[in-house]
Scaffold this motif. Sequence first.
Motif, PDB file in Angstrom:
ATOM      1  N   ARG A   1      25.416   6.353 -14.744  1.00  0.00           N
ATOM      2  CA  ARG A   1      25.964   5.908 -13.470  1.00  0.00           C
ATOM      3  C   ARG A   1      24.858   5.898 -12.410  1.00  0.00           C
ATOM      4  N   TYR A   2      25.050   5.063 -11.416  1.00  0.00           N
ATOM      5  CA  TYR A   2      24.079   4.979 -10.337  1.00  0.00           C
ATOM      6  C   TYR A   2      24.776   4.561  -9.052  1.00  0.00           C
ATOM      7  N   ILE A   3      24.088   4.757  -7.954  1.00  0.00           N
ATOM      8  CA  ILE A   3      24.553   4.306  -6.647  1.00  0.00           C
ATOM      9  C   ILE A   3      23.649   3.161  -6.236  1.00  0.00           C
ATOM     10  N   LEU A   4      24.248   2.079  -5.799  1.00  0.00           N
ATOM     11  CA  LEU A   4      23.499   0.923  -5.327  1.00  0.00           C
ATOM     12  C   LEU A   4      23.990   0.580  -3.932  1.00  0.00           C
ATOM     13  N   CYS A   5      23.087   0.554  -2.964  1.00  0.00           N
ATOM     14  CA  CYS A   5      23.421   0.188  -1.582  1.00  0.00           C
ATOM     15  C   CYS A   5      22.633  -1.057  -1.210  1.00  0.00           C
ATOM     16  N   CYS A   6      23.308  -1.991  -0.558  1.00  0.00           N
ATOM     17  CA  CYS A   6      22.598  -3.186  -0.122  1.00  0.00           C
ATOM     18  C   CYS A   6      22.991  -3.591   1.290  1.00  0.00           C
ATOM     19  N   ASN A   7      23.809  -2.814   1.961  1.00  0.00           N
ATOM     20  CA  ASN A   7      24.194  -3.072   3.338  1.00  0.00           C
ATOM     21  C   ASN A   7      23.144  -2.474   4.256  1.00  0.00           C
ATOM     22  N   SER A   8      22.643  -3.250   5.200  1.00  0.00           N
ATOM     23  CA  SER A   8      21.569  -2.753   6.069  1.00  0.00           C
ATOM     24  C   SER A   8      21.985  -1.507   6.836  1.00  0.00           C
ATOM     25  N   GLY A   9      23.246  -1.382   7.205  1.00  0.00           N
ATOM     26  CA  GLY A   9      23.728  -0.199   7.894  1.00  0.00           C
ATOM     27  C   GLY A   9      23.762   1.031   7.005  1.00  0.00           C
ATOM     28  N   ALA A  10      23.859   0.833   5.712  1.00  0.00           N
ATOM     29  CA  ALA A  10      23.919   1.956   4.771  1.00  0.00           C
ATOM     30  C   ALA A  10      22.544   2.378   4.274  1.00  0.00           C
ATOM     31  N   LEU A  11      21.493   1.706   4.693  1.00  0.00           N
ATOM     32  CA  LEU A  11      20.160   1.995   4.179  1.00  0.00           C
ATOM     33  C   LEU A  11      19.369   3.007   5.002  1.00  0.00           C
ATOM     34  N   GLN A  12      19.852   3.431   6.150  1.00  0.00           N
ATOM     35  CA  GLN A  12      19.084   4.379   6.958  1.00  0.00           C
ATOM     36  C   GLN A  12      18.986   5.746   6.297  1.00  0.00           C
ATOM     37  N   TRP A  13      20.112   6.312   5.826  1.00  0.00           N
ATOM     38  CA  TRP A  13      20.036   7.644   5.217  1.00  0.00           C
ATOM     39  C   TRP A  13      19.195   7.661   3.956  1.00  0.00           C
ATOM     40  N   PRO A  14      19.256   6.640   3.090  1.00  0.00           N
ATOM     41  CA  PRO A  14      18.368   6.703   1.922  1.00  0.00           C
ATOM     42  C   PRO A  14      16.895   6.580   2.293  1.00  0.00           C
ATOM     43  N   LYS A  15      16.581   5.882   3.377  1.00  0.00           N
ATOM     44  CA  LYS A  15      15.184   5.817   3.815  1.00  0.00           C
ATOM     45  C   LYS A  15      14.689   7.202   4.210  1.00  0.00           C
ATOM     46  N   GLU A  16      15.524   7.939   4.919  1.00  0.00           N
ATOM     47  CA  GLU A  16      15.159   9.305   5.303  1.00  0.00           C
ATOM     48  C   GLU A  16      15.067  10.205   4.072  1.00  0.00           C
ATOM     49  N   LEU A  17      16.009  10.060   3.150  1.00  0.00           N
ATOM     50  CA  LEU A  17      15.989  10.843   1.910  1.00  0.00           C
ATOM     51  C   LEU A  17      14.750  10.499   1.092  1.00  0.00           C
ATOM     52  N   TYR A  18      14.462   9.216   0.988  1.00  0.00           N
ATOM     53  CA  TYR A  18      13.268   8.779   0.265  1.00  0.00           C
ATOM     54  C   TYR A  18      12.022   9.395   0.882  1.00  0.00           C
ATOM     55  N   GLN A  19      11.876   9.333   2.187  1.00  0.00           N
ATOM     56  CA  GLN A  19      10.701   9.902   2.854  1.00  0.00           C
ATOM     57  C   GLN A  19      10.591  11.403   2.622  1.00  0.00           C
ATOM     58  N   TYR A  20      11.730  12.087   2.597  1.00  0.00           N
ATOM     59  CA  TYR A  20      11.742  13.527   2.342  1.00  0.00           C
ATOM     60  C   TYR A  20      11.109  13.836   0.980  1.00  0.00           C
ATOM     61  N   TYR A  21      11.511  13.094  -0.059  1.00  0.00           N
ATOM     62  CA  TYR A  21      10.970  13.323  -1.392  1.00  0.00           C
ATOM     63  C   TYR A  21       9.580  12.697  -1.570  1.00  0.00           C
ATOM     64  N   PHE A  22       9.354  11.565  -0.930  1.00  0.00           N
ATOM     65  CA  PHE A  22       8.086  10.868  -1.084  1.00  0.00           C
ATOM     66  C   PHE A  22       6.911  11.699  -0.573  1.00  0.00           C
ATOM     67  N   LYS A  23       7.092  12.423   0.519  1.00  0.00           N
ATOM     68  CA  LYS A  23       5.988  13.168   1.116  1.00  0.00           C
ATOM     69  C   LYS A  23       5.404  14.207   0.169  1.00  0.00           C
ATOM     70  N   ASP A  24       6.182  14.706  -0.779  1.00  0.00           N
ATOM     71  CA  ASP A  24       5.700  15.700  -1.740  1.00  0.00           C
ATOM     72  C   ASP A  24       5.518  15.132  -3.152  1.00  0.00           C
ATOM     73  N   SER A  25       5.680  13.838  -3.298  1.00  0.00           N
ATOM     74  CA  SER A  25       5.568  13.204  -4.612  1.00  0.00           C
ATOM     75  C   SER A  25       4.135  12.785  -4.908  1.00  0.00           C
ATOM     76  N   VAL A  26       3.839  12.699  -6.191  1.00  0.00           N
ATOM     77  CA  VAL A  26       2.503  12.342  -6.652  1.00  0.00           C
ATOM     78  C   VAL A  26       2.586  10.978  -7.348  1.00  0.00           C
ATOM     79  N   PRO A  27       1.729  10.036  -6.952  1.00  0.00           N
ATOM     80  CA  PRO A  27       1.770   8.727  -7.608  1.00  0.00           C
ATOM     81  C   PRO A  27       1.280   8.812  -9.053  1.00  0.00           C
ATOM     82  N   VAL A  28       1.902   8.029  -9.902  1.00  0.00           N
ATOM     83  CA  VAL A  28       1.459   7.913 -11.295  1.00  0.00           C
ATOM     84  C   VAL A  28       0.444   6.798 -11.325  1.00  0.00           C
TER      85      VAL A  28
END
Length: 97
Positions: free
Chosen positions: A67-94
């Motif tokens: 299962r997965y969550i898929l968002c494509c509404n511009s109004g629904a994309l703000q929280w995932p951007k913040e969540l992404y940035q939270y995890y991205f800052k400590d992530s290591v590129p492959v």
Amino acid sequence: MDIHIIVTRNMYASIQDHEHADFKEVVKSDRFNLYIYPEKIDFMSLGLTDHYLIMRLLNKEEEYDNRYILCCNSGALQWPKELYQYYFKDSVPVTKK
């Protein structure tokens, strides 16, 4: 479109163990970016573009769930951007092979 995906170490190990030819071709693309988050997270992966979010989940036993969550509404994309940035800052590129 650029694609950025964050996965856990365990998921990355699974990707390496079960890597298929199609996946190898996608990884070679300059537009595909894969990152490893070093700590435990309560979902398997998070992919975010300017227009879409896809979030792969774990089940109650913390195992892969299709299962997965898929968002494509511009109004629904703000929280995932913040969540992404939270995890991205400590992530290591492959690095690409």
